[in-house]
Design a protein around this motif. Structure first.
Motif, short mmCIF file in Angstrom:
data_model
loop_
_atom_site.label_atom_id
_atom_site.label_comp_id
_atom_site.label_asym_id
_atom_site.label_seq_id
_atom_site.Cartn_x
_atom_site.Cartn_y
_atom_site.Cartn_z
N GLU B 140 29.95 67.19 -28.74
CA GLU B 140 28.97 68.08 -28.11
C GLU B 140 27.93 67.28 -27.33
N SER B 141 27.45 66.17 -27.91
CA SER B 141 26.41 65.42 -27.20
C SER B 141 26.98 64.70 -25.99
N LEU B 142 28.29 64.32 -26.04
CA LEU B 142 28.90 63.70 -24.86
C LEU B 142 28.93 64.67 -23.70
N LEU B 143 29.14 65.95 -23.99
CA LEU B 143 29.27 66.92 -22.91
C LEU B 143 27.97 67.65 -22.60
N THR B 144 26.90 67.40 -23.36
CA THR B 144 25.61 68.02 -23.02
C THR B 144 24.57 66.96 -22.67
N THR B 145 24.11 66.19 -23.68
CA THR B 145 23.02 65.24 -23.45
C THR B 145 23.47 64.10 -22.54
N TYR B 146 24.68 63.57 -22.81
CA TYR B 146 25.12 62.38 -22.09
C TYR B 146 26.16 62.72 -21.03
N SER B 147 26.15 63.92 -20.50
CA SER B 147 27.23 64.30 -19.58
C SER B 147 27.18 63.50 -18.29
N MET B 148 25.96 63.15 -17.82
CA MET B 148 25.83 62.36 -16.60
C MET B 148 26.47 60.98 -16.78
N VAL B 149 26.15 60.32 -17.92
CA VAL B 149 26.72 59.00 -18.19
C VAL B 149 28.24 59.11 -18.33
N PHE B 150 28.68 60.19 -18.95
CA PHE B 150 30.11 60.41 -19.14
C PHE B 150 30.83 60.45 -17.80
N GLU B 151 30.25 61.21 -16.84
CA GLU B 151 30.87 61.28 -15.51
C GLU B 151 30.81 59.94 -14.81
N LEU B 152 29.65 59.25 -14.94
CA LEU B 152 29.51 57.96 -14.26
C LEU B 152 30.51 56.95 -14.77
N ILE B 153 30.78 56.98 -16.09
CA ILE B 153 31.72 55.98 -16.61
C ILE B 153 33.15 56.31 -16.16
N SER B 154 33.42 57.59 -15.91
CA SER B 154 34.73 57.91 -15.34
C SER B 154 34.86 57.30 -13.95
N VAL B 155 33.76 57.39 -13.15
CA VAL B 155 33.79 56.80 -11.81
C VAL B 155 33.97 55.28 -11.89
N VAL B 156 33.27 54.65 -12.86
CA VAL B 156 33.39 53.20 -13.03
C VAL B 156 34.82 52.82 -13.36
N LEU B 157 35.46 53.60 -14.26
CA LEU B 157 36.85 53.28 -14.63
C LEU B 157 37.77 53.46 -13.44
N LEU B 158 37.53 54.51 -12.64
CA LEU B 158 38.37 54.72 -11.45
C LEU B 158 38.23 53.56 -10.48
N MET B 159 36.96 53.13 -10.25
CA MET B 159 36.74 51.99 -9.36
C MET B 159 37.40 50.74 -9.91
N ALA B 160 37.38 50.57 -11.25
CA ALA B 160 38.01 49.39 -11.84
C ALA B 160 39.50 49.39 -11.60
N ILE B 161 40.13 50.59 -11.73
CA ILE B 161 41.58 50.67 -11.50
C ILE B 161 41.90 50.30 -10.06
N ILE B 162 41.16 50.92 -9.11
CA ILE B 162 41.44 50.66 -7.69
C ILE B 162 41.16 49.20 -7.36
N GLY B 163 40.03 48.68 -7.89
CA GLY B 163 39.69 47.29 -7.62
C GLY B 163 40.70 46.32 -8.18
N ALA B 164 41.20 46.60 -9.40
CA ALA B 164 42.19 45.71 -9.99
C ALA B 164 43.47 45.71 -9.17
N LEU B 165 43.88 46.91 -8.71
CA LEU B 165 45.09 46.98 -7.87
C LEU B 165 44.89 46.19 -6.59
N ALA B 166 43.73 46.38 -5.93
CA ALA B 166 43.50 45.71 -4.65
C ALA B 166 43.43 44.20 -4.84
N LEU B 167 42.75 43.76 -5.92
CA LEU B 167 42.62 42.31 -6.15
C LEU B 167 43.95 41.66 -6.45
N ALA B 168 44.73 42.30 -7.30
CA ALA B 168 45.99 41.68 -7.69
C ALA B 168 47.01 41.74 -6.57
N ARG B 169 46.78 42.61 -5.56
CA ARG B 169 47.73 42.73 -4.47
C ARG B 169 47.53 41.62 -3.44
#
Lengths: 108, 175
Positions: B140-169
């Motif tokens: 409940e607190s992940l989706l209410t109090t910390y929902s902004m951080v939750f979304e931001l960390i999803s963006v960070v993970l997405l950027m990490a995936i794309i960055g890892a692919l680009a770097l290793a390529r």
């Protein structure tokens, strides 16, 4: 038998976390390969999150804070490991080595 | 005061064992020369940390620790070792005894300071706990109090995936 109830005091966890942190610092300074440095960085992060968990369990009025923070540390650590390992692979392609002493192109 | 042959006594014994596993894993991870051994030590240490999370009354975090660190990060490091073929043991004698002693000194000073700080401070216990910290409350607190951080960390993970692919390529088609 005081030693058997060590798991219920805050100081035990703080000491263990400090030892993990120190091991991580020692590895970061002493290791010679990039993967060894990454392993030490993971030890540092787990020491820090153990601290957050202990404070959240024993001192915070809201016990979810520490757990949520540790979850976020895990997410950041996973992202960091992915990026660092792809950098290591790219470095290996260019230098044929991941030894920190061979990567000296910027060294004057 | 609990005897050894009660539930609390056996729990305390298991706690000491888990602490020993954690510290032994950390020592193996930082001191072994061969990297596969170091990764195994890291996995052992992180399993021990998961056990400590269990003793901190958070079985959910213990499961996540094993799932993410042991299951994903350690396996990825093993893959990187297979791809990059590090030759740590081929050049022995290069390890400077002075640098090892210096880094041990720095780390020892840090641990000494932290332990001193942890044991001499009077930690104030909270007056009241507003919830019990169960999985339901965390969700409940992940989706209410910390929902902004939750979304931001999803963006960070997405950027990490794309960055890892680009770097290793980069540099793959040079050879």
């Amino acid at each position: 038998m005081r030693i058997l109830s060590l798991g219920n005091t805050l100081e035990t966890y703080l000491v263990i976390a400090a030892l993990l942190f120190g091991l991580g610092i020692y590895g970061l300074l002493n290791r010679r390969t990039l993967i060894g440095l990454l392993i030490s960085a993971e030890l540092l992060l787990s020491g820090a999150s153990l601290n957050f968990m202990a404070f959240g369990r024993f001192l915070a009025p809201d016990p979810t804070t520490g757990q949520v923070f540790t979850l976020f540390i895990m997410g950041i650590a996973a992202a960091e490991a992915a990026i660092a390992l792809s950098i290591i692979i790219a470095v290996y392609r260019n230098y044929k080595s991941i030894d920190t002493e061979d990567l000296e192109e910027l060294q004057g | 005061m609990s005897s050894l042959f009660t539930a609390e006594g056996l729990g305390g014994l298991l706690f000491l064992f888990i602490v020993a596993v954690t510290l032994a894993g950390g020592l193996i991870a930082t001191n072994s020369v061969r990297l596969p051994r170091a990764v195994s030590g890291l996995a052992l240490c992180l399993i021990g940390v998961a056990g400590l999370y269990y003793y901190l009354s958070s079985p959910f975090l213990a499961a996540m620790e094993i799932l993410i660190y042991v299951g994903a990060v350690c396996v990825t490091i093993v893959f990187a070792i297979m791809l990059a073929d590090p030759c740590d043991e081929k050049r022995p004698g290069r390890q400077n005894a002075l640098s090892a002693a210096l880094s041990f000194g720095v780390a020892g000073l840090l641990v000494w300071g932290l332990v001193l700080l942890a044991t001499t401070t009077m930690w104030p216990a909270p007056a009241v706990k507003i919830n019990e910290g169960s999985v339901k409350v965390i969700g409940e607190s992940l989706l209410t109090t910390y929902s902004m951080v939750f979304e931001l960390i999803s963006v960070v993970l997405l950027m990490a995936i794309i960055g890892a692919l680009a770097l290793a390529r980069v540099g793959r088609d040079k050879q």
